[in-house]
Design an enzyme around this catalytic site. Structure first.
Site, PDB file in Angstrom:
ATOM      1  N   LYS A 306     -21.578  12.378  30.342  1.00  0.00           N
ATOM      2  CA  LYS A 306     -22.999  12.828  30.325  1.00  0.00           C
ATOM      3  C   LYS A 306     -23.682  12.207  29.181  1.00  0.00           C
ATOM      4  O   LYS A 306     -23.266  12.080  28.223  1.00  0.00           O
ATOM      5  CB  LYS A 306     -23.309  14.190  30.525  1.00  0.00           C
ATOM      6  CG  LYS A 306     -22.594  14.873  31.914  1.00  0.00           C
ATOM      7  CD  LYS A 306     -23.032  16.391  31.968  1.00  0.00           C
ATOM      8  CE  LYS A 306     -22.413  17.057  32.884  1.00  0.00           C
ATOM      9  NZ  LYS A 306     -23.238  16.621  34.250  1.00  0.00           N
ATOM     10  N   ARG A 380     -15.837  20.046  41.887  1.00  0.00           N
ATOM     11  CA  ARG A 380     -15.003  20.143  43.200  1.00  0.00           C
ATOM     12  C   ARG A 380     -13.615  19.969  43.112  1.00  0.00           C
ATOM     13  O   ARG A 380     -12.934  20.256  44.083  1.00  0.00           O
ATOM     14  CB  ARG A 380     -15.574  19.143  44.186  1.00  0.00           C
ATOM     15  CG  ARG A 380     -15.786  17.689  43.728  1.00  0.00           C
ATOM     16  CD  ARG A 380     -16.884  16.810  44.308  1.00  0.00           C
ATOM     17  NE  ARG A 380     -18.030  17.249  43.679  1.00  0.00           N
ATOM     18  CZ  ARG A 380     -19.158  16.453  44.127  1.00  0.00           C
ATOM     19  NH1 ARG A 380     -19.135  15.393  44.969  1.00  0.00           N
ATOM     20  NH2 ARG A 380     -20.309  16.682  43.548  1.00  0.00           N
TER      21      ARG A 380
HETATM   22  N1  BES Z   1     -22.234  20.716  36.381  1.00  0.00           N
HETATM   23  C1  BES Z   1     -22.809  19.636  37.016  1.00  0.00           C
HETATM   24  C2  BES Z   1     -23.642  19.840  37.853  1.00  0.00           C
HETATM   25  C3  BES Z   1     -25.055  20.327  36.938  1.00  0.00           C
HETATM   26  C4  BES Z   1     -25.928  19.501  36.705  1.00  0.00           C
HETATM   27  C5  BES Z   1     -25.276  21.837  37.220  1.00  0.00           C
HETATM   28  C6  BES Z   1     -26.961  19.914  35.915  1.00  0.00           C
HETATM   29  C7  BES Z   1     -26.440  22.272  36.655  1.00  0.00           C
HETATM   30  C8  BES Z   1     -27.332  21.369  35.981  1.00  0.00           C
HETATM   31  C9  BES Z   1     -21.642  18.966  37.976  1.00  0.00           C
HETATM   32  O1  BES Z   1     -20.207  18.897  37.623  1.00  0.00           O
HETATM   33  C10 BES Z   1     -22.022  17.579  37.878  1.00  0.00           C
HETATM   34  O2  BES Z   1     -22.063  16.891  37.043  1.00  0.00           O
HETATM   35  N2  BES Z   1     -22.332  16.941  39.123  1.00  0.00           N
HETATM   36  C11 BES Z   1     -22.758  15.600  39.196  1.00  0.00           C
HETATM   37  C12 BES Z   1     -21.976  15.196  40.440  1.00  0.00           C
HETATM   38  C13 BES Z   1     -21.896  13.532  40.678  1.00  0.00           C
HETATM   39  C14 BES Z   1     -21.381  12.780  39.714  1.00  0.00           C
HETATM   40  C15 BES Z   1     -21.434  13.375  42.187  1.00  0.00           C
HETATM   41  C16 BES Z   1     -24.085  15.586  39.590  1.00  0.00           C
HETATM   42  O3  BES Z   1     -24.934  16.419  40.029  1.00  0.00           O
HETATM   43  O4  BES Z   1     -24.677  14.497  39.222  1.00  0.00           O
HETATM   44 MN    MN Z   2     -19.595  17.509  36.315  1.00  0.00          MN
END
Ligand code: BES
Ligand code: MN
Ligand code: ZN
Length: 534
Positions: A306, A380
Site C-alpha cells: 500500500k 479473503r
Molecule cells: N484491508 C483492506 C480494505 C480496507 C481499505 C479497509 C481501507 C478499510 C479501509 C483490504 O485488505 C484491501 O486492501 N482491499 C483491497 C482489495 C483489492 C486489492 C482487490 C481494496 O479494497 O483496495
Molecule cells: Mn489488503
C-alpha cells in the site's frame, strides 16, 4: 541469527518445509514486553427506587413538556419550575439534543436529555451512549431519573451509558485511569427487572464492546496473531461453557490451510486460526452459528504494498475478528442459551523474502486453488480457510463472516451501513433485523453471477481480485466460493464502519461495530433451510 543465515545460504524451499514458520518466528520476534495499555474503566451502576440526596450530575430524560411533572416528581417545586423556565427559554425540542443546567438545587448540574418518541431498544441505548460520553468529564456521581420507563428501556439506557464511557487513550495511562469513576444511580420504579436485565445482558455487552475496541485500537506491535489469542484466552478465563482452540502453523499445515498460511508468509509473526466455542445451557443442538472474522493484525498490502498515507489505519484490519470474538464473549458472559463459534482468522500481511507474490498459487483447505492477483486482497485469503473449516468441520447452522474487506464498500455505503451479501434470503433477513434492533446498520448488496466470471483464473480455480468494477461484490463472491452452496452463509463488509474520528457517540478509533449486531443476531437466530441459495 544462525537460522536466518542458513536460510539464505541453503536451499530455501527445502528448509521452509523442514522448519516450521513458528520456529523461525521465535528467532526474529521481540515482543514488546514493556508496553501495557491502561485498563478500560466504567462507572459502577446501581438501581434505586427513590431519588438519592442531590450530589454530582442529575440526568433527566424527557420526551416532552408533560414528562417533567411525572418524571421529576421527586424534585421539589422550585427545582421543577427552574427547569421548566430554562427549557422554555432554550426552546428545547425534546427530540434529541441535551441541555445542561447549573445552579439548580443541590446538583452540580442537571443534564436534560431529549428522548424523542422512538422508544426502541436501539434508540434508547443510543441516548445512553451520548449521555455517557457527554458526562465523561463529570467527576462526581451520576443520578439518572428513569422512573416511568419500562425495565428493558432502563437497562438499555444504562447499557448505552457504559458503552459511551469507553475511551481509546490506551497509552495515556493517566488519562484513562483518572476516568469517570464515581458511580451511577439509576432511579426507576422497576429496580429488580432493570437490574436483572442490565446485569444479565447489558454489562456483558459493555465489557465485550470494550474488549473488542481495545483489541482493535491496540497497535500492531502489541496485537499480532499470538497476542490476539492470549488476550482472548484472558478475556474468557473463568467463563462457563467455553472451549478455546488456537491452530498454530503445523496444525494448519496438517489441515491444508494453504490460503491463510500464504497470507502470513511475509511476516515474522506466524498466523493463527483461533476457534472459540460457547455452548450455553438450553442451546439448540442443530449445529452452531459460526461467526468468522478477518483478523489481519496489520495490512501493509504485502508485496502489493500500500502507499504510505493512512497505512497506519491498517492496524484496525483485525476488527472483524475482534467483533466476532467480542460477540461470543457477550453471549458467554450473559449465559445466553445459544451455540456459537467465533473463528478469528489471524495473520499479518507483510512483505519480505518469504512473502507470497502476485501470480503465486495457493491451495485452501477445501482443495480449491487460488491465483494471487494482489497480495493486498489478503482478507479473503484468510477467510477462505476459516469458512471452509467451519463448513467442513463444524456442521454449522449458518456461517456469517465479518471483515474490513474492501475500500469499495466504503465508496458504496460510506460509514452509514455495512454491506451484507448472502445467497440465503432468510439468513439475510435475520441479519437486517438484527441490524435494526441493535443499531449496527447493514444494507443488503447483490451477489451477481457476473462476479464468478470476474474472478475466473486461467491457471487456478479462482483469483483473489476481480476484473470487473464491483470490488466489494467480487470479494464476497470469493469467500462464498469456499462455502458449500447449501450452507447458509452471509458476508458482512465493515470496512467503512470499524473505526473513525471522534464524535458525540465515540472517541477516535475503533467503533466496536458488529459486536452488538452479531450478539443480537445469534440470540434471535432461527434455523435456515440448507438448500442451495443463489
Ligand atoms: N484491508 C483492506 C480494505 C480496507 C481499505 C479497509 C481501507 C478499510 C479501509 C483490504 O485488505 C484491501 O486492501 N482491499 C483491497 C482489495 C483489492 C486489492 C482487490 C481494496 O479494497 O483496495
Ligand atoms: Mn489488503
Ligand atoms: Zn486488509
Amino acid at each position: 541469527m544462525p537460522i536466518r543465515q542458513f536460510l539464505i545460504a541453503g536451499s530455501v524451499a527445502a528448509l521452509t518445509i523442514a522448519m516450521p514458520l513458528a520456529v523461525q518466528a521465535q528467532e526474529v520476534v521481540k515482543p514488546s514486553l514493556t508496553l501495557k495499555a491502561a485498563k478500560a474503566q466504567f462507572r459502577r451502576v446501581s438501581f434505586a427506587s427513590s431519588l438519592p440526596a442531590p450530589s454530582g450530575t442529575l440526568v433527566l430524560p424527557l420526551a416532552g413538556e408533560a414528562d417533567l411533572a411525572s418524571r421529576a416528581a421527586s424534585l421539589n417545586e422550585a427545582e421543577r419550575a427552574a427547569i421548566a423556565r430554562a427549557l422554555a427559554a432554550a426552546e428545547f425540542d425534546y427530540k434529541s439534543g441535551t441541555l445542561s443546567l447549573r445552579g439548580i438545587g443541590g446538583w452540580d448540574r442537571i443534564q436534560v436529555v431529549g428522548t424523542g418518541t422512538d422508544m426502541s431498544a436501539a434508540a434508547i441505548q443510543k441516548l445512553g451512549v451520548a449521555a455517557g460520553r457527554a458526562l465523561m468529564k463529570d467527576k462526581g456521581s451520576l443520578t439518572v431519573l428513569a422512573n416511568g420507563l419500562p425495565a428493558e428501556a432502563v437497562a438499555e439506557l444504562a447499557t448505552g451509558m457504559g458503552i459511551g464511557e469507553y475511551r481509546s487513550d490506551l497509552y495515556q495511562a493517566k488519562a484513562r485511569e483518572a476516568g469517570p469513576m464515581a458511580g451511577t444511580t439509576i432511579v426507576t420504579d422497576a429496580t429488580d427487572p432493570a437490574r436483572a436485565a442490565y446485569a444479565g445482558r447489558g454489562r456483558p455487552l459493555i465489557e465485550a464492546m470494550a474488549f473488542a475496541r481495545d483489541l482493535s485500537n491496540e497497535p500492531a506491535n502489541v496485537i499480532y496473531p499470538e497476542s490476539f489469542v492470549e488476550r482472548t484466552r484472558a478475556a474468557f478465563a473463568g467463563v462457563a461453557g467455553v472451549t478455546i482452540e488456537a491452530l498454530d502453523v503445523p496444525a494448519m499445515e496438517k489441515l491444508g490451510m494453504g490460503s491463510i498460511l500464504g497470507s502470513g508468509r511475509g511476516s515474522a509473526r506466524p498466523p493463527r486460526m483461533l476457534i472459540v466455542r460457547y455452548t450455553g445451557r438450553g442451546a439448540p443442538s442443530n449445529g452452531p452459528v459460526v461467526l468468522a472474522g478477518k483478523g489481519i493484525t496489520f495490512d501493509s498490502g504485502g508485496i502489493s504494498l500500500k502507499n504510505g498515507s493512512g497505512m497506519g489505519d491498517m492496524k484496525f484490519d483485525m476488527s472483524g475478528a475482534a467483533s466476532v470474538v467480542g460477540a461470543a464473549l457477550a453471549l458467554a458472559k450473559s449465559r445466553a442459551p445459544v451455540d456459537v463459534v467465533a473463528i478469528a482468522a489471524l495473520s499479518e500481511n507483510m512483505p519480505d523474502g518469504n512473502a507470497a507474490r502476485p501470480a503465486d498459487v495457493l491451495q485452501a483447505m477445501n482443495g480449491k486453488t487460488i491465483e494471487i492477483i494482489s497480495t493486498d486482497a489478503e482478507g479473503r485469503l484468510v477467510l477462505a480457510d476459516a469458512v471452509a473449516y467451519a463448513d467442513t468441520k463444524l456442521n454449522p447452522a449458518a456461517i456469517v463472516d465479518m471483515a474490513t474487506l474492501t475500500g469499495a464498500i466504503m465508496t458504496a455505503l460510506g460509514d452509514d451501513y455495512a454491506g451484507l451479501f448472502s445467497r440465503h434470503d432468510p439468513l439475510a433477513d435475520q441479519l437486517l433485523k438484527a441490524g435494526d434492533a441493535s443499531g449496527d446498520a447493514v444494507w443488503r448488496m447483490p451477489l451477481h453471477p457476473s462476479y464468478a466470471e470476474d474472478t475466473k483464473s486461467t491457471i487456478a480455480d479462482i483469483k483473489n481480485s476481480g476484473a470487473g468494477g464491483a470490488g466489494a461484490g467480487a470479494g464476497a463472491h470469493f469467500i462464498g466460493a469456499f462455502v458449500k452452496p447449501e450452507t447458509p452463509w452471509a458476508h458482512i463488509d465493515i470496512a467503512g464502519m470499524a473505526w473513525g474520528g471522534a464524535n458525540d457517540l465515540k472517541p477516535a478509533g475503533s467503533t466496536g461495530y458488529g459486536v452488538r449486531l452479531l450478539e443480537r443476531f445469534v440470540r434471535d437466530f432461527q434455523p435456515v433451510p440448507k438448500v442451495a441459495g443463489e
